[in-house]
Design a protein around this motif. Structure first.
Motif, mmCIF file in Angstrom:
data_model
loop_
_atom_site.group_PDB
_atom_site.id
_atom_site.type_symbol
_atom_site.label_atom_id
_atom_site.label_comp_id
_atom_site.label_asym_id
_atom_site.label_seq_id
_atom_site.Cartn_x
_atom_site.Cartn_y
_atom_site.Cartn_z
ATOM 1 N N ASP A 143 7.885 12.337 -33.491
ATOM 2 C CA ASP A 143 7.325 11.993 -34.799
ATOM 3 C C ASP A 143 6.759 10.576 -34.834
ATOM 4 O OD1 ASP A 143 7.969 14.491 -35.764
ATOM 5 O OD2 ASP A 143 9.845 13.846 -36.695
ATOM 6 N N PHE A 144 7.072 9.789 -33.802
ATOM 7 C CA PHE A 144 6.603 8.407 -33.764
ATOM 8 C C PHE A 144 5.503 8.196 -32.722
ATOM 9 C CE2 PHE A 144 10.961 8.455 -35.287
ATOM 10 C CZ PHE A 144 10.884 7.683 -36.428
ATOM 11 N N ILE A 145 5.166 9.264 -31.986
ATOM 12 C CA ILE A 145 4.107 9.186 -30.985
ATOM 13 C C ILE A 145 2.751 9.328 -31.666
ATOM 14 C CG2 ILE A 145 3.102 10.272 -28.940
ATOM 15 C CD1 ILE A 145 5.679 8.973 -28.261
ATOM 16 N N GLU A 146 1.862 8.385 -31.428
ATOM 17 C CA GLU A 146 0.537 8.393 -32.052
ATOM 18 C C GLU A 146 -0.551 8.898 -31.116
ATOM 19 O OE1 GLU A 146 1.451 4.366 -34.755
ATOM 20 O OE2 GLU A 146 -0.007 4.313 -33.118
ATOM 21 N N THR A 147 -0.276 8.962 -29.833
ATOM 22 C CA THR A 147 -1.268 9.377 -28.849
ATOM 23 C C THR A 147 -0.987 10.809 -28.402
ATOM 24 O OG1 THR A 147 0.023 8.630 -26.945
ATOM 25 C CG2 THR A 147 -1.367 6.982 -28.045
ATOM 26 N N ASP A 148 -1.790 11.282 -27.449
ATOM 27 C CA ASP A 148 -1.569 12.633 -26.914
ATOM 28 C C ASP A 148 -0.689 12.606 -25.659
ATOM 29 O OD1 ASP A 148 -3.311 11.466 -25.167
ATOM 30 O OD2 ASP A 148 -4.864 13.015 -25.286
ATOM 31 N N TYR A 149 -0.043 11.472 -25.408
ATOM 32 C CA TYR A 149 0.835 11.380 -24.249
ATOM 33 C C TYR A 149 2.063 12.259 -24.485
ATOM 34 C CZ TYR A 149 3.010 9.276 -20.136
ATOM 35 O OH TYR A 149 3.569 9.076 -18.894
ATOM 36 N N PRO A 150 2.404 13.149 -23.542
ATOM 37 C CA PRO A 150 3.518 14.088 -23.759
ATOM 38 C C PRO A 150 4.862 13.371 -23.921
ATOM 39 C CG PRO A 150 2.167 14.753 -21.883
ATOM 40 C CD PRO A 150 1.746 13.354 -22.239
ATOM 41 N N ARG A 192 15.802 -1.591 -19.781
ATOM 42 C CA ARG A 192 15.572 -1.203 -21.174
ATOM 43 C C ARG A 192 14.231 -1.750 -21.657
ATOM 44 N NH1 ARG A 192 18.387 -1.486 -26.812
ATOM 45 N NH2 ARG A 192 20.391 -1.275 -25.813
ATOM 46 N N GLU A 193 13.993 -3.025 -21.416
ATOM 47 C CA GLU A 193 12.735 -3.643 -21.856
ATOM 48 C C GLU A 193 11.536 -2.937 -21.240
ATOM 49 O OE1 GLU A 193 13.279 -7.676 -20.678
ATOM 50 O OE2 GLU A 193 14.700 -8.135 -22.308
ATOM 51 N N ALA A 194 11.645 -2.574 -19.965
ATOM 52 C CA ALA A 194 10.553 -1.863 -19.296
ATOM 53 C C ALA A 194 10.338 -0.485 -19.915
ATOM 54 C CB ALA A 194 10.850 -1.743 -17.806
ATOM 55 N N ALA A 195 11.433 0.207 -20.231
ATOM 56 C CA ALA A 195 11.336 1.544 -20.825
ATOM 57 C C ALA A 195 10.706 1.489 -22.207
ATOM 58 C CB ALA A 195 12.719 2.183 -20.894
ATOM 59 N N VAL A 196 11.123 0.504 -23.018
ATOM 60 C CA VAL A 196 10.568 0.359 -24.365
ATOM 61 C C VAL A 196 9.087 -0.005 -24.286
ATOM 62 C CG1 VAL A 196 10.654 -0.970 -26.502
ATOM 63 C CG2 VAL A 196 12.787 -0.261 -25.399
ATOM 64 N N ALA A 197 8.746 -0.929 -23.389
ATOM 65 C CA ALA A 197 7.342 -1.331 -23.229
ATOM 66 C C ALA A 197 6.491 -0.156 -22.777
ATOM 67 C CB ALA A 197 7.241 -2.477 -22.225
ATOM 68 N N LEU A 198 7.020 0.663 -21.883
ATOM 69 C CA LEU A 198 6.292 1.843 -21.411
ATOM 70 C C LEU A 198 6.051 2.819 -22.553
ATOM 71 C CD1 LEU A 198 5.214 3.601 -19.043
ATOM 72 C CD2 LEU A 198 7.529 4.516 -18.822
ATOM 73 N N ALA A 199 7.084 3.063 -23.363
ATOM 74 C CA ALA A 199 6.949 3.989 -24.490
ATOM 75 C C ALA A 199 5.899 3.502 -25.475
ATOM 76 C CB ALA A 199 8.291 4.167 -25.188
ATOM 77 N N ILE A 200 5.920 2.218 -25.780
ATOM 78 C CA ILE A 200 4.946 1.656 -26.721
ATOM 79 C C ILE A 200 3.535 1.733 -26.147
ATOM 80 C CG2 ILE A 200 4.192 -0.499 -27.811
ATOM 81 C CD1 ILE A 200 7.174 -1.205 -28.130
ATOM 82 N N SER A 201 3.419 1.405 -24.863
ATOM 83 C CA SER A 201 2.110 1.447 -24.197
ATOM 84 C C SER A 201 1.512 2.848 -24.187
ATOM 85 C CB SER A 201 2.253 0.924 -22.761
ATOM 86 O OG SER A 201 1.072 1.114 -22.038
ATOM 87 N N LYS A 202 2.350 3.855 -23.903
ATOM 88 C CA LYS A 202 1.862 5.227 -23.803
ATOM 89 C C LYS A 202 1.829 5.976 -25.121
ATOM 90 C CE LYS A 202 1.406 5.278 -19.283
ATOM 91 N NZ LYS A 202 0.076 5.409 -18.630
ATOM 92 N N GLY A 203 2.735 5.595 -26.043
ATOM 93 C CA GLY A 203 2.897 6.386 -27.258
ATOM 94 C C GLY A 203 2.203 5.880 -28.494
ATOM 95 N N LEU A 204 1.801 4.591 -28.508
ATOM 96 C CA LEU A 204 1.158 4.033 -29.693
ATOM 97 C C LEU A 204 -0.311 3.710 -29.420
ATOM 98 C CD1 LEU A 204 3.887 1.543 -31.014
ATOM 99 C CD2 LEU A 204 3.533 3.971 -31.598
#
Length: 209
Positions: A143-150, A192-204
């Motif tokens: 519900d928080f993903i803005e892109t088409d990244y799975p 953790r920081e890398a995982a959060v940064a990856l999610a933001i990069s791919k999902g927003l």
């Protein structure tokens, strides 16, 4: 009378699980026997087999119970989350809670390796109630993903990062990195920081400059 018997049976089961938990943490899964569990809990072996057909099934139930406790605390916070970054930090708080239980992390790793050699047990351990599931992760973040990244792919990447750390942490070897010719340990907070940064990069979606 039947109710008292049910309550007694439940108490016996809980005491056996508690004894098993303690022994698994102290001796490991394979070195702990059913006889030791029942003796430690103060029961005959027959009491064990009235609740489980094997030590394997007992351990699966312990895994499920532990993950339910962790997930309940996580889900209560997730219901109030307002952003992908917040959701990711809540998920990683949940993961870190498991890592901090060092004895449990080691025993879980031992059991996972043991189960990988037994097809039926390996199939059981693959069920979502016993593991970190990419599908469950996707449901938490979708519900928080803005892109088409799975979102399932984000879940898989986070699982790889976390389980890799958990293995190295259980082995007490750490992650070694090269930095200007020097070796250093990567801490969990950096993963953790890398995982959060990856999610933001791919999902927003990228905001305009």
């Amino acid at each position: 009378m039947a109710r008292k018997q049910q309550e007694k049976s439940q108490q016996t089961k809980e005491e056996l699980m508690s004894a098993a938990n303690e022994l698994f943490g102290r001796k490991g899964f394979t070195e702990t026997t059913v006889a030791e569990i029942t003796r430690h809990a103060g029961y005959a072996k027959g009491s064990f087999y009235r609740h489980w057909v094997s030590k394997d099934k007992l351990f699966l139930e312990i895994i499920e119970d532990k993950l339910i406790q962790y997930r309940n605390a996580r889900d209560e916070r997730l219901s109030r989350a307002g952003s992908l970054e917040e959701v990711m930090h809540i998920i990683w708080d949940f993961l870190e809670n498991m890592v901090q239980d060092r004895n449990w992390a080691k025993v879980f790793l031992e059991f996972t390796i043991y189960a990988s050699r037994i097809p039926e047990l390996r199939e059981d351990l693959g069920l979502s109630q016993y593991r970190l599931s990419e599908t469950v992760f996707a449901e938490l973040v979708k519900d928080f993903i803005e892109t088409d990244y799975p979102p399932e792919k984000l879940g898989a990447l986070n699982t790889v990062l976390f389980e890799g750390y958990m293995v190295r942490n259980a082995l007490e070897t750490g992650f070694m990195i090269q930095n200007s010719g020097e070796h250093g340990l990567i801490e969990l907070k950096e993963i953790r920081e890398a995982a959060v940064a990856l999610a933001i990069s791919k999902g927003l979606k990228k905001k305009p400059e």
